[in-house]
Design a protein around this motif. Sequence first.
Motif, PDB file in Angstrom:
ATOM      1  N   ASN A  72       0.874  -1.169   0.000  1.00 63.50           N
ATOM      2  CA  ASN A  72       0.000   0.000   0.000  1.00 63.50           C
ATOM      3  C   ASN A  72       0.914   1.223   0.000  1.00 63.50           C
ATOM      4  O   ASN A  72       1.630   1.474   0.972  1.00 63.50           O
ATOM      5  CB  ASN A  72      -0.896  -0.021   1.239  1.00 63.50           C
ATOM      6  CG  ASN A  72      -1.763   1.198   1.360  1.00 63.50           C
ATOM      7  OD1 ASN A  72      -1.278   2.322   1.296  1.00 63.50           O
ATOM      8  ND2 ASN A  72      -3.049   0.980   1.567  1.00 63.50           N
TER       9      ASN A  72
ATOM     10  N   THR B  88       0.379   4.358   0.224  1.00 60.72           N
ATOM     11  CA  THR B  88       0.073   5.435   1.163  1.00 60.72           C
ATOM     12  C   THR B  88       0.601   5.118   2.558  1.00 60.72           C
ATOM     13  O   THR B  88       1.132   5.988   3.239  1.00 60.72           O
ATOM     14  CB  THR B  88      -1.461   5.661   1.243  1.00 60.72           C
ATOM     15  OG1 THR B  88      -1.944   5.925  -0.077  1.00 60.72           O
ATOM     16  CG2 THR B  88      -1.801   6.819   2.154  1.00 60.72           C
TER      17      THR B  88
ATOM     18  N   SER C 296       2.900   2.565   3.322  1.00 66.09           N
ATOM     19  CA  SER C 296       4.255   2.017   3.320  1.00 66.09           C
ATOM     20  C   SER C 296       5.240   3.151   3.091  1.00 66.09           C
ATOM     21  O   SER C 296       5.150   3.873   2.095  1.00 66.09           O
ATOM     22  CB  SER C 296       4.394   0.956   2.230  1.00 66.09           C
ATOM     23  OG  SER C 296       3.486  -0.095   2.471  1.00 66.09           O
TER      24      SER C 296
ATOM     25  N   ALA D 191       2.613  -1.894   4.691  1.00 67.89           N
ATOM     26  CA  ALA D 191       1.219  -2.335   4.782  1.00 67.89           C
ATOM     27  C   ALA D 191       0.767  -2.850   3.423  1.00 67.89           C
ATOM     28  O   ALA D 191       1.313  -2.458   2.374  1.00 67.89           O
ATOM     29  CB  ALA D 191       0.337  -1.181   5.226  1.00 67.89           C
ATOM     30  N   PHE D 192      -0.223  -3.722   3.446  1.00 71.27           N
ATOM     31  CA  PHE D 192      -0.786  -4.302   2.235  1.00 71.27           C
ATOM     32  C   PHE D 192      -2.306  -4.177   2.274  1.00 71.27           C
ATOM     33  O   PHE D 192      -2.900  -4.200   3.344  1.00 71.27           O
ATOM     34  CB  PHE D 192      -0.405  -5.790   2.134  1.00 71.27           C
ATOM     35  CG  PHE D 192       1.067  -6.019   2.053  1.00 71.27           C
ATOM     36  CD1 PHE D 192       1.737  -5.972   0.845  1.00 71.27           C
ATOM     37  CD2 PHE D 192       1.810  -6.262   3.203  1.00 71.27           C
ATOM     38  CE1 PHE D 192       3.104  -6.163   0.774  1.00 71.27           C
ATOM     39  CE2 PHE D 192       3.179  -6.469   3.156  1.00 71.27           C
ATOM     40  CZ  PHE D 192       3.831  -6.418   1.936  1.00 71.27           C
ATOM     41  N   ASP D 193      -2.924  -4.078   1.105  1.00 75.35           N
ATOM     42  CA  ASP D 193      -4.381  -4.048   1.029  1.00 75.35           C
ATOM     43  C   ASP D 193      -4.961  -5.453   0.991  1.00 75.35           C
ATOM     44  O   ASP D 193      -6.080  -5.674   1.422  1.00 75.35           O
ATOM     45  CB  ASP D 193      -4.833  -3.264  -0.207  1.00 75.35           C
ATOM     46  CG  ASP D 193      -4.483  -1.792  -0.088  1.00 75.35           C
ATOM     47  OD1 ASP D 193      -4.541  -1.250   1.028  1.00 75.35           O
ATOM     48  OD2 ASP D 193      -4.149  -1.184  -1.126  1.00 75.35           O
ATOM     49  N   GLY D 194      -4.216  -6.405   0.465  1.00 74.83           N
ATOM     50  CA  GLY D 194      -4.688  -7.784   0.359  1.00 74.83           C
ATOM     51  C   GLY D 194      -3.858  -8.704   1.216  1.00 74.83           C
ATOM     52  O   GLY D 194      -3.039  -8.265   2.021  1.00 74.83           O
ATOM     53  N   GLU D 195      -4.084  -9.998   1.037  1.00 69.77           N
ATOM     54  CA  GLU D 195      -3.281 -10.988   1.754  1.00 69.77           C
ATOM     55  C   GLU D 195      -3.225 -12.277   0.961  1.00 69.77           C
ATOM     56  O   GLU D 195      -3.973 -12.478   0.017  1.00 69.77           O
ATOM     57  CB  GLU D 195      -3.827 -11.243   3.155  1.00 69.77           C
ATOM     58  CG  GLU D 195      -5.139 -11.978   3.212  1.00 69.77           C
ATOM     59  CD  GLU D 195      -5.514 -12.326   4.642  1.00 69.77           C
ATOM     60  OE1 GLU D 195      -5.586 -13.534   4.932  1.00 69.77           O
ATOM     61  OE2 GLU D 195      -5.727 -11.399   5.451  1.00 69.77           O
TER      62      GLU D 195
ATOM     63  N   THR E  87       7.111  -9.037  -1.625  1.00 67.67           N
ATOM     64  CA  THR E  87       6.758  -7.748  -2.213  1.00 67.67           C
ATOM     65  C   THR E  87       7.984  -7.087  -2.840  1.00 67.67           C
ATOM     66  O   THR E  87       9.103  -7.229  -2.332  1.00 67.67           O
ATOM     67  CB  THR E  87       6.117  -6.803  -1.174  1.00 67.67           C
ATOM     68  OG1 THR E  87       5.687  -5.601  -1.845  1.00 67.67           O
ATOM     69  CG2 THR E  87       7.065  -6.449  -0.043  1.00 67.67           C
TER      70      THR E  87
END
Length: 187
Positions: free
Chosen positions: A116, A118, A120, A132-136, A142
């Motif tokens: 993410n 915004t 990270s 941070a990530f939006d998914g998993e 990454t």
Amino acid sequence: MLYRILADRRNFFMMSFSHAFMMDSFKRGKPIANDPSPVLYADDWVAPDVKFVDGYPENKQEKAMCDILYDMGHLFLTEYASEVLKTYLREGELLPVTYDNKNGFIFNPLKILEANTTMSLRDNNGDISSLAFDGEAPVFKTEFDRYSGVYCNSEFKNAIEKAGLKGAVFSADLSATFITDNKEGSH
């Protein structure tokens, strides 16, 4: 919840490739021991015999053999660990290795999630200060950290804990690159 998988060098031995294997992998343009990039290895993989060494010699504590171990963007798994976790390892390669006359694997995660942008951040030195990530996904890497980290979701972490697999440390701080005394938990 997501976690970064770290190596417990204080309590467990670390994996080491032979010099000959490392030189051969450089010649083939696929230096797995030094390059965490998500490239395919299976097509020309020659199963190496790996050794386990003391990765934290200044700590005089006796070390043990691990079941699962983070190593430069990859995971070492014993044969038992790979069997227990096989449903979570579909998006990557299980590359065979031998150690102490036993079979094991290096799991090469090929699932890539975008950070993410915004949430990270990097500090003034270019080091990651938050991630941070939006998914998993069960296990992933990454580009934001140049593929060096291996991350997992709660389901994968819980499967490791339920099976009693030893050697992994999970950090809820996704930007952590080593274990601190406030570690989340060693398994």
